[in-house]
Design an enzyme around this catalytic site. Structure first.
Site, mmCIF file in Angstrom:
data_model
loop_
_atom_site.group_PDB
_atom_site.id
_atom_site.type_symbol
_atom_site.label_atom_id
_atom_site.label_comp_id
_atom_site.label_asym_id
_atom_site.label_seq_id
_atom_site.Cartn_x
_atom_site.Cartn_y
_atom_site.Cartn_z
ATOM 1 N N ARG A 43 0.807 -1.215 0.000
ATOM 2 C CA ARG A 43 0.000 0.000 0.000
ATOM 3 C C ARG A 43 0.845 1.273 0.000
ATOM 4 N NH1 ARG A 43 -3.335 -2.463 3.768
ATOM 5 N NH2 ARG A 43 -1.821 -4.110 3.514
ATOM 6 N N THR A 44 1.948 1.284 0.740
ATOM 7 C CA THR A 44 2.698 2.546 0.849
ATOM 8 C C THR A 44 3.317 2.921 -0.494
ATOM 9 O OG1 THR A 44 3.116 2.043 3.155
ATOM 10 C CG2 THR A 44 4.487 3.738 2.168
ATOM 11 N N LYS A 53 24.385 -6.918 -7.278
ATOM 12 C CA LYS A 53 25.761 -7.129 -7.741
ATOM 13 C C LYS A 53 26.729 -6.510 -6.742
ATOM 14 C CE LYS A 53 24.499 -6.712 -12.626
ATOM 15 N NZ LYS A 53 24.598 -5.746 -13.738
ATOM 16 N N ARG A 94 12.139 3.408 1.689
ATOM 17 C CA ARG A 94 11.830 2.469 2.780
ATOM 18 C C ARG A 94 13.020 1.540 2.937
ATOM 19 N NH1 ARG A 94 6.434 -0.963 3.954
ATOM 20 N NH2 ARG A 94 5.864 1.108 4.670
ATOM 21 N N HIS A 111 7.671 6.451 10.436
ATOM 22 C CA HIS A 111 6.875 6.277 9.219
ATOM 23 C C HIS A 111 5.947 7.491 9.172
ATOM 24 C CE1 HIS A 111 4.758 4.569 5.968
ATOM 25 N NE2 HIS A 111 4.360 3.428 6.488
HETATM 26 C C1 NCD Z 1 3.283 -0.472 8.306
HETATM 27 C C2 NCD Z 1 4.789 -0.503 8.111
HETATM 28 O O1 NCD Z 1 5.288 -0.985 7.119
HETATM 29 O O2 NCD Z 1 5.409 0.004 9.016
HETATM 30 N N1 NCD Z 1 2.529 -0.717 7.173
HETATM 31 C C3 NCD Z 1 2.260 0.310 6.342
HETATM 32 O O3 NCD Z 1 3.115 1.049 5.933
HETATM 33 N N2 NCD Z 1 0.971 0.494 6.019
HETATM 34 C C4 NCD Z 1 2.819 -1.253 9.435
HETATM 35 C C5 NCD Z 1 3.216 -2.678 9.504
HETATM 36 O O4 NCD Z 1 3.943 -3.206 8.684
HETATM 37 O O5 NCD Z 1 2.760 -3.280 10.485
#
Ligand code: NCD
Length: 315
Positions: free
Chosen positions: A54-55, A82, A104, A132
């Protein structure tokens, strides 16, 4: 503001104005053609070193609705395999002319490191257990839209339940919610809380049933099995019995109370009832709001004031 790496970088006032901007973006998203030319000519790269559905899609949708060019860096098919270092990767991609990186990474602090190697804006889409920030903004936006008053979350009592220890969402949410005036209680067994809560503006409770009838928002966290080095609860079933949202607990919630989860959900662990049948569930609304909030963040970092006002549909 050049980057968004942590909620720490934002004052309560700055959060409010980003949420106001997200309201304007939500209006764009309701148009027949949900697109404006605000970031035409800008390039946004998503750099995900950890799994995400989703992100990543939410950021890419947000960038496209603002007419930015988007590039996706997929670690599994990149030169990282690599042996290329993170720094070389960033410098190589930057040389192509990038305005923002959405990052991320499983290691805390990576977004700060990256910002030393490029002139592009850095948006943290989750670093380790640490931060986050856009998740916290979309959560705050969702609560404000449903229950907020005076532009913030004043007077609301929010319970964040579950695996706080491994959760970057919990860390960011606590900061954002309290900066907007809410009161936050963490509900978890001691093994799922951080070793020290010094400096956290929260109270702690280890029995969900003691407060479930009094809260305005029940925020359930995912049990982050992949981030746990050892088993921190006797069994998932036992955890679910003590901290999961089942029918009995759902019936004790106040009529106006919201139920939230950042996704992905572990059904049968932190949530036992079907969220689709829960009156107060705003879990899919969180996902929809994520696009508006990320549009607001991208526009704030890369846009130039008046460009958004164009009502032409942006084609
Ligand atoms: C979260 C994350 O990746 O920190 N998910 C997200 O971004 N919607 C929460 C999770 O993974 O529990």
């Amino acid at each position: 503001m050049k980057h968004l790496r942590s909620i720490d970088e934002l004052s309560g006032e700055a959060i409010r104005s980003l949420l106001d901007l997200a309201d304007a973006m939500a209006e764009v998203n309701q148009r027949p053609i949900p697109k404006v030319p605000a970031l035409r000519g800008r390039t946004v790269v998503s750099l995900f070193f950890e799994d995400s559905t989703r992100t990543r899609l939410s950021f890419e949708t947000a960038a496209k609705r603002l007419s930015a060019d988007t590039m996706t860096f997929s670690v599994s098919t990149s030169s990282v395999n690599k042996g290329e270092s993170l720094r070389d990767t960033i410098e190589t991609v930057s040389a192509m002319g990038v305005d923002a990186f959405v990052v991320r990474h499983r290691t805390s602090g990576v977004p700060w490191q990256i910002s030393q190697w490029t002139d592009a804006a850095i948006i943290n889409a989750g670093d380790g257990w640490h931060q986050h920030p856009t998740q916290a903004l979309l959560d705050a936006y969702t609560i404000r839209t449903r229950l907020g008053c005076s532009g913030g979350l004043e007077g609301l009592h929010i319970a964040i339940v579950g695996d706080v220890k491994h959760s970057r969402v919990a860390r960011s949410d606590v900061q954002a919610f309290t900066k907007l005036g809410a009161r936050v209680t963490l509900v978890a067994p001691a093994t799922l809380l951080p070793a020290s809560l010094e400096g956290w503006p929260v109270t702690v409770c280890n029995n969900l049933d003691d407060l479930i009838a009094d809260i305005d928002v029940l925020y359930l966290l995912r049990m982050q099995i992949e981030r746990q080095e050892q088993s921190l609860v006797p069994s998932l079933r036992e955890y679910s019995t003590r901290f999961g949202l089942d029918d009995v607990r759902a019936r004790r919630l106040q009529d106006h109370a919201l139920v939230m989860h950042p996704g992905p959900m572990n059904r049968g662990v932190e949530i036992v009832v079907d969220p689709a049948l829960l009156r107060g569930s705003v879990i899919t609304e969180q996902v929809a709001n994520g696009v508006s909030v990320r549009m607001a963040v991208l526009f704030h970092l890369l846009g130039q004031g008046s460009e958004l006002v164009d009502e032409s549909g942006g084609q």
